[in-house]
Enzyme design. Structure first.
Site, PDB file in Angstrom:
ATOM      1  N   TYR A 150      71.434  81.839  10.311  1.00  0.00           N
ATOM      2  CA  TYR A 150      72.821  81.652   9.880  1.00  0.00           C
ATOM      3  C   TYR A 150      73.594  82.962  10.003  1.00  0.00           C
ATOM      4  CZ  TYR A 150      76.904  80.472   7.193  1.00  0.00           C
ATOM      5  OH  TYR A 150      78.200  80.287   6.815  1.00  0.00           O
ATOM      6  N   TYR A 160      75.529  83.551  -0.089  1.00  0.00           N
ATOM      7  CA  TYR A 160      74.307  83.317   0.699  1.00  0.00           C
ATOM      8  C   TYR A 160      73.160  84.181   0.176  1.00  0.00           C
ATOM      9  CZ  TYR A 160      71.932  81.410   4.776  1.00  0.00           C
ATOM     10  OH  TYR A 160      71.077  80.723   5.604  1.00  0.00           O
TER      11      TYR A 160
HETATM   12  P1  NAI Z   1      65.475  71.740   4.811  1.00  0.00           P
HETATM   13  O1  NAI Z   1      65.425  72.014   3.349  1.00  0.00           O
HETATM   14  O2  NAI Z   1      65.474  70.332   5.241  1.00  0.00           O
HETATM   15  O3  NAI Z   1      64.314  72.550   5.572  1.00  0.00           O
HETATM   16  C1  NAI Z   1      63.720  73.725   5.092  1.00  0.00           C
HETATM   17  C2  NAI Z   1      62.230  73.538   5.288  1.00  0.00           C
HETATM   18  O4  NAI Z   1      61.482  74.718   4.991  1.00  0.00           O
HETATM   19  C3  NAI Z   1      61.660  72.426   4.410  1.00  0.00           C
HETATM   20  O5  NAI Z   1      61.060  71.433   5.209  1.00  0.00           O
HETATM   21  C4  NAI Z   1      60.635  73.167   3.566  1.00  0.00           C
HETATM   22  O6  NAI Z   1      59.559  72.342   3.160  1.00  0.00           O
HETATM   23  C5  NAI Z   1      60.222  74.264   4.529  1.00  0.00           C
HETATM   24  N1  NAI Z   1      59.439  75.305   3.873  1.00  0.00           N
HETATM   25  C6  NAI Z   1      59.757  75.997   2.738  1.00  0.00           C
HETATM   26  N2  NAI Z   1      58.747  76.824   2.410  1.00  0.00           N
HETATM   27  C7  NAI Z   1      57.784  76.678   3.362  1.00  0.00           C
HETATM   28  C8  NAI Z   1      56.510  77.275   3.588  1.00  0.00           C
HETATM   29  N3  NAI Z   1      56.002  78.190   2.751  1.00  0.00           N
HETATM   30  N4  NAI Z   1      55.783  76.877   4.666  1.00  0.00           N
HETATM   31  C9  NAI Z   1      56.264  75.945   5.517  1.00  0.00           C
HETATM   32  N5  NAI Z   1      57.478  75.367   5.368  1.00  0.00           N
HETATM   33  C10 NAI Z   1      58.219  75.714   4.301  1.00  0.00           C
HETATM   34  O7  NAI Z   1      66.840  72.467   5.299  1.00  0.00           O
HETATM   35  P2  NAI Z   1      67.434  72.794   6.755  1.00  0.00           P
HETATM   36  O8  NAI Z   1      68.861  73.101   6.527  1.00  0.00           O
HETATM   37  O9  NAI Z   1      67.061  71.751   7.729  1.00  0.00           O
HETATM   38  O10 NAI Z   1      66.727  74.179   7.096  1.00  0.00           O
HETATM   39  C11 NAI Z   1      66.120  74.446   8.320  1.00  0.00           C
HETATM   40  C12 NAI Z   1      66.462  75.841   8.803  1.00  0.00           C
HETATM   41  O11 NAI Z   1      67.841  75.886   9.182  1.00  0.00           O
HETATM   42  C13 NAI Z   1      66.269  76.966   7.774  1.00  0.00           C
HETATM   43  O12 NAI Z   1      65.779  78.120   8.423  1.00  0.00           O
HETATM   44  C14 NAI Z   1      67.699  77.200   7.311  1.00  0.00           C
HETATM   45  O13 NAI Z   1      67.884  78.471   6.746  1.00  0.00           O
HETATM   46  C15 NAI Z   1      68.415  77.052   8.642  1.00  0.00           C
HETATM   47  N6  NAI Z   1      69.859  76.888   8.542  1.00  0.00           N
HETATM   48  C16 NAI Z   1      70.393  75.949   7.715  1.00  0.00           C
HETATM   49  C17 NAI Z   1      71.769  75.836   7.586  1.00  0.00           C
HETATM   50  C18 NAI Z   1      72.341  74.866   6.624  1.00  0.00           C
HETATM   51  O14 NAI Z   1      73.524  75.006   6.254  1.00  0.00           O
HETATM   52  N7  NAI Z   1      71.601  73.847   6.205  1.00  0.00           N
HETATM   53  C19 NAI Z   1      72.704  76.693   8.345  1.00  0.00           C
HETATM   54  C20 NAI Z   1      72.036  77.622   9.227  1.00  0.00           C
HETATM   55  C21 NAI Z   1      70.666  77.720   9.306  1.00  0.00           C
END
Ligand code: NAI
Length: 271
Positions: A150, A160
């Site tokens: 991000y 953030y």
């Molecule tokens: P999400 O909450 O659906 O996905 C985050 C994932 O990280 C979850 O599946 C969670 O179980 C996993 N996770 C957490 N700890 C873990 C560990 N120790 N080992 C393995 N997996 C682990 O949310 P989202 O938004 O789909 O996030 C995906 C990526 O996108 C992240 O890197 C997030 O920072 C990034 N992102 C999200 C934005 C947003 O506004 N939602 C914007 C820009 C980037």
């Protein structure tokens, strides 16, 4: 629409928690494009059980792995090659978590144990994933590794919190490891810097609703959705982007190059 862009390609997808997850949408799109993959997430996330639906729908197997555990990652990479019948062509790191954010600790009042845990999960895990793949020689030539990030890595978004620092480290790891992966294995490594997106991780950020509508108003094309992100990621996994590496690729409807938009100015202009 499907273009068969990933026919015959094999991969590992981290981070599909529920149907809002960017990784979930990506898994669906990879499947539509003919790719096969192993799904993985932290054992604790598995308990929610939703990932089973995705696995069924896409004909995939699930291997639990805490992305901070090298032992888990070694097991994941070895088993994935067994299941998929060979080396890996694409990897999506879609993992982020900050305990300071979750517990409402302000940036100026961090609990450093939590900070460290967040950095380990959100950034160092990417190094661990790549080091495991590299040392096991598990990637095919012209493979592609993508992590999601991000823009708070470059610019200030006060709420953030420590995730901004985690993303800055994540992007740096992509460049540093990407050099060795490119030089030694012809594998590309990039980060995709995505618009705010309503997911579990996204919605955890304080003031997320304001954040997302501000970005929407600033971006000439509007915010990129999770599905848009999945589509972009698929091009990065395909053979059409073989020479793109060490990049942080903004996927945000134009937000990152805006100063101000008419829609935002309207809010501040008096008659
Ligand atoms: P999400 O909450 O659906 O996905 C985050 C994932 O990280 C979850 O599946 C969670 O179980 C996993 N996770 C957490 N700890 C873990 C560990 N120790 N080992 C393995 N997996 C682990 O949310 P989202 O938004 O789909 O996030 C995906 C990526 O996108 C992240 O890197 C997030 O920072 C990034 N992102 C999200 C934005 C947003 O506004 N939602 C914007 C820009 C980037």
């Amino acid at each position: 629409m499907s273009y068969n862009l990933l026919k015959g390609k094999k991969g590992i997808i981290f981070g599909a928690l529920d149907e809002n997850s960017i990784a979930w949408k990506t898994a669906e799109r990879v499947h539509e494009e003919g790719g096969t993959f192993v799904l993985t997430n932290a054992p604790v996330a598995m308990r929610m059980g939703q990932i089973n639906q995705l696995a069924e729908k896409t004909g995939s197997q699930i291997i639990p792995a805490d992305a901070t555990s090298v032992e888990d990652l070694e097991n994941l990479v070895e088993k994935s090659m067994e299941i998929l019948g060979g080396k890996i062509d694409f990897v999506l790191h879609s993992i982020g978590m900050s305990i300071n954010v979750r517990k409402g600790n302000h940036y100026t009042n961090q609990n450093y144990d939590w900070t460290q845990k967040g950095t380990d999960v959100s950034a160092n895990s990417f190094h661990k994933v790549m080091q495991t793949l590299y040392q096991k020689d598990a990637m095919n030539e012209w493979g592609s590794i993508v992590a999601l990030t991000y823009m708070a890595a470059q610019r200030v978004f006060p709420d953030y919190n420590d995730m901004a620092d985690n993303k800055a480290l994540l992007e740096s790891i992509a460049r540093s490891f990407g050099y060795f992966f490119g030089r030694d294995k012809k594998v590309r490594v990039n980060t995709i810097s995505q618009s705010p997106t309503p997911t579990t991780a996204g919605s955890g950020v304080k003031g997320f609703d304001g954040f997302i509508s501000y970005a929407e108003k600033m971006s000439p094309l509007g915010n990129a959705t999770a599905l848009d992100c999945a589509n972009y990621t698929i091009t990065m996994f395909s053979d059409l982007t073989r020479k793109v590496t060490l990049q942080n690729l903004f996927h945000d409807g134009g937000f990152s190059n805006m100063g101000v938009s008419d829609a935002v100015m309207e809010t501040f202009t008096r008659e």
